[in-house]
Design a protein around this motif. Structure first.
Motif, PDB file in Angstrom:
ATOM      1  N   VAL A 253       0.834  -1.197   0.000  1.00 37.78           N
ATOM      2  CA  VAL A 253       0.000   0.000   0.000  1.00 37.78           C
ATOM      3  C   VAL A 253       0.870   1.250   0.000  1.00 37.78           C
ATOM      4  CG1 VAL A 253      -1.673   1.321   1.358  1.00 37.78           C
ATOM      5  CG2 VAL A 253      -1.969  -1.139   1.074  1.00 37.78           C
ATOM      6  N   MET A 254       1.959   1.232   0.742  1.00 37.01           N
ATOM      7  CA  MET A 254       2.842   2.399   0.773  1.00 37.01           C
ATOM      8  C   MET A 254       3.558   2.585  -0.561  1.00 37.01           C
ATOM      9  SD  MET A 254       4.380   2.421   4.614  1.00 37.01           S
ATOM     10  CE  MET A 254       4.903   4.106   4.355  1.00 37.01           C
ATOM     11  N   LEU A 255       3.958   1.497  -1.188  1.00 39.54           N
ATOM     12  CA  LEU A 255       4.560   1.605  -2.519  1.00 39.54           C
ATOM     13  C   LEU A 255       3.550   2.162  -3.525  1.00 39.54           C
ATOM     14  CD1 LEU A 255       6.566  -1.745  -2.683  1.00 39.54           C
ATOM     15  CD2 LEU A 255       7.473   0.545  -2.294  1.00 39.54           C
ATOM     16  N   ALA A 256       2.298   1.726  -3.413  1.00 42.87           N
ATOM     17  CA  ALA A 256       1.261   2.254  -4.296  1.00 42.87           C
ATOM     18  C   ALA A 256       1.006   3.735  -4.016  1.00 42.87           C
ATOM     19  CB  ALA A 256      -0.028   1.446  -4.121  1.00 42.87           C
ATOM     20  N   PHE A 257       1.098   4.136  -2.754  1.00 44.69           N
ATOM     21  CA  PHE A 257       0.929   5.556  -2.422  1.00 44.69           C
ATOM     22  C   PHE A 257       2.017   6.392  -3.085  1.00 44.69           C
ATOM     23  CE2 PHE A 257       1.912   9.182   0.348  1.00 44.69           C
ATOM     24  CZ  PHE A 257       0.685   9.821   0.376  1.00 44.69           C
ATOM     25  N   GLY A 258       3.261   5.920  -3.055  1.00 39.05           N
ATOM     26  CA  GLY A 258       4.324   6.635  -3.743  1.00 39.05           C
ATOM     27  C   GLY A 258       4.086   6.707  -5.239  1.00 39.05           C
ATOM     28  N   ARG A 259       3.552   5.632  -5.818  1.00 42.22           N
ATOM     29  CA  ARG A 259       3.223   5.640  -7.247  1.00 42.22           C
ATOM     30  C   ARG A 259       2.134   6.652  -7.547  1.00 42.22           C
ATOM     31  NH1 ARG A 259       1.907   6.234 -11.641  1.00 42.22           N
ATOM     32  NH2 ARG A 259       1.706   4.758 -13.389  1.00 42.22           N
ATOM     33  N   ALA A 260       1.133   6.746  -6.684  1.00 42.42           N
ATOM     34  CA  ALA A 260       0.049   7.700  -6.907  1.00 42.42           C
ATOM     35  C   ALA A 260       0.539   9.136  -6.773  1.00 42.42           C
ATOM     36  CB  ALA A 260      -1.088   7.428  -5.925  1.00 42.42           C
ATOM     37  N   MET A 261       1.441   9.394  -5.845  1.00 46.18           N
ATOM     38  CA  MET A 261       1.964  10.749  -5.677  1.00 46.18           C
ATOM     39  C   MET A 261       2.748  11.202  -6.906  1.00 46.18           C
ATOM     40  SD  MET A 261       1.081  12.160  -2.779  1.00 46.18           S
ATOM     41  CE  MET A 261       2.335  13.426  -2.598  1.00 46.18           C
ATOM     42  N   GLY A 262       3.355  10.275  -7.620  1.00 48.52           N
ATOM     43  CA  GLY A 262       4.150  10.639  -8.782  1.00 48.52           C
ATOM     44  C   GLY A 262       3.433  10.554 -10.108  1.00 48.52           C
ATOM     45  N   GLU A 263       2.159  10.210 -10.114  1.00 47.50           N
ATOM     46  CA  GLU A 263       1.423  10.101 -11.369  1.00 47.50           C
ATOM     47  C   GLU A 263       1.300  11.483 -12.028  1.00 47.50           C
ATOM     48  OE1 GLU A 263      -0.279   9.282 -14.671  1.00 47.50           O
ATOM     49  OE2 GLU A 263       0.635   7.797 -13.333  1.00 47.50           O
ATOM     50  N   THR A 264       1.464  11.513 -13.353  1.00 50.82           N
ATOM     51  CA  THR A 264       1.566  12.796 -14.059  1.00 50.82           C
ATOM     52  C   THR A 264       0.486  12.952 -15.123  1.00 50.82           C
ATOM     53  OG1 THR A 264       3.960  12.728 -13.715  1.00 50.82           O
ATOM     54  CG2 THR A 264       3.123  14.295 -15.318  1.00 50.82           C
ATOM     55  N   ILE A 265       0.593  12.179 -16.200  1.00 53.84           N
ATOM     56  CA  ILE A 265      -0.201  12.439 -17.402  1.00 53.84           C
ATOM     57  C   ILE A 265      -1.684  12.248 -17.154  1.00 53.84           C
ATOM     58  CG2 ILE A 265      -0.587  11.743 -19.781  1.00 53.84           C
ATOM     59  CD1 ILE A 265       1.979  13.284 -19.309  1.00 53.84           C
ATOM     60  N   ALA A 266      -2.060  11.167 -16.475  1.00 55.29           N
ATOM     61  CA  ALA A 266      -3.486  10.912 -16.254  1.00 55.29           C
ATOM     62  C   ALA A 266      -4.130  12.047 -15.462  1.00 55.29           C
ATOM     63  CB  ALA A 266      -3.664   9.584 -15.520  1.00 55.29           C
ATOM     64  N   ILE A 267      -3.438  12.531 -14.435  1.00 57.02           N
ATOM     65  CA  ILE A 267      -3.989  13.635 -13.641  1.00 57.02           C
ATOM     66  C   ILE A 267      -4.006  14.917 -14.451  1.00 57.02           C
ATOM     67  CG2 ILE A 267      -3.645  15.027 -11.568  1.00 57.02           C
ATOM     68  CD1 ILE A 267      -2.503  12.603 -10.202  1.00 57.02           C
ATOM     69  N   ALA A 268      -2.962  15.156 -15.249  1.00 54.68           N
ATOM     70  CA  ALA A 268      -2.915  16.371 -16.057  1.00 54.68           C
ATOM     71  C   ALA A 268      -4.041  16.420 -17.085  1.00 54.68           C
ATOM     72  CB  ALA A 268      -1.558  16.477 -16.751  1.00 54.68           C
TER      73      ALA A 268
END
Length: 341
Positions: A253-268
């Motif tokens: 879950v913590m690794l996934a949280f780090g992945r979510a914090m770094g997501e770029t294109i989909a959020i943009a």
């Protein structure tokens, strides 16, 4: 009597002073290394050092390009909710909370689905179905994020409006579900909630894959002992599998949280860029650090580019810290210790 005592003392002294002739010596067996083993070890060490070197170079690059801006702005960089680098008013005071909100929303959606899928693949699914499911989950992790973003824009947005509008009208008394102003269809299309739903699809394969591997390592002897005591399958999972994989699941879950914090294109592609803390998750507002860098990079002056580098350095530090903590939790868990041994 005195003569017997003296003889006894002499006997004890001799036996104390004389070392044992058959002292056991520890035999150390050293493996013989062939040229292939030596080359293999060198390649592995070079690969590990290369990863550390690349990570260090990225940190050094960001520090050089953004460190001067951070030194000039100071701690205001963490509290300012504006982004006007030319005037010296910029910071991640709103970007960091918004990115965290999107990550939390995605985890709330992804973790239950991922855990259910992991338990099904490791404990319930028959052999002919387990392998295709594992391959499908792994393929989901390989899909580029821009595909998820386009899916969210063209498929999810027009279909989620009704559900989100119903939730805001019936649960609007809760502050996070409130939508101010007139409730038109365009009021719900670029919210942090929608961004979190799209990001959750990227996190499901990560959490499901790691959790499945952890659950499958639960000792077979303990499983059989639970069944021998009359436990059902769900009882065995609750008593053996879940406690055994608790640390691994937390780390995933913590690794996934780090992945979510770094997501770029989909959020943009989805989010409506504003520099306010979007605690009302259904409103059209919000922004993340990664999305800001993607949206403002092309139009940046040297001063603005240094500011973006400073924001990237903050995101890099947060991601490294979260992923490191997640790896530590996994390695110290029961399943992680068994894997490393």
């Amino acid at each position: 009597m005195s003569q017997e005592l003296s003889l006894t003392h002499e006997y004890d002294a001799q036996h104390r002073e004389e070392p044992a002739a058959d002292t056991e010596q520890r035999l150390v067996i050293a493996p013989a290394y062939s040229p292939g083993d030596v080359i293999f070890r060198v390649v592995l060490r070079a690969g590990g050092l290369a990863v550390l070197a690349v990570t260090g170079l990225i940190a050094f690059f960001l520090l050089v390009r953004g460190g001067g801006v951070l030194a000039r702005v100071g701690w205001r960089f963490l509290t300012t909710r504006q982004w006007i680098p030319s005037s010296g008013r910029f910071g991640i005071g709103a970007l960091l909370p918004d990115g965290t909100i999107i990550a939390v929303i995605s985890l709330v959606i992804a973790v239950p689905v991922a855990l259910a899928a992991a338990l099904f693949m490791s404990e319930v699914a028959p052999g002919w179905l387990r392998r295709p499911l594992i391959a499908l989950v792994d393929l989901m992790a390989a899909i580029p994020s821009i595909i998820y973003g386009l899916w969210g824009v063209f498929f999810l947005q027009p279909r989620v409006i009704g559900t989100v509008r119903w939730m805001s009208e019936h649960l609007g008394f809760i502050p996070i579900f409130e939508v101010r102003g007139e409730h038109t269809p365009s009021s719900f299309t670029t919210s942090t909630f929608l961004a979190g739903v799209v990001v959750s699809l990227m996190l499901i394969p990560i959490v499901a894959s790691i959790s499945r591997q952890v659950f499958s390592q639960a000792p077979q002897s303990e499983r059989e002992a639970a069944y021998a005591l009359g436990s059902t399958r769900w009882g065995m999972i609750r008593a053996v599998v879940l406690p055994y994989g608790r640390g691994g699941v937390i780390g995933a879950v913590m690794l996934a949280f780090g992945r979510a914090m770094g997501e770029t294109i989909a959020i943009a592609l989805i989010i409506s860029p504003t520099f306010e803390i979007a605690y009302r998750i259904f409103e059209n507002s919000g922004m993340s650090i990664a999305a800001l860098i993607a949206l403002r990079y092309q139009e940046s002056t040297p001063e603005m580019l240094s500011s973006l580098m400073a924001a990237g350095l903050a995101l890099f530090a947060i991601t490294i810290a979260v992923n490191t903590l997640g790896s530590i939790i996994i390695s110290r868990s029961r399943s992680g210790l068994q894997t490393t041994d």
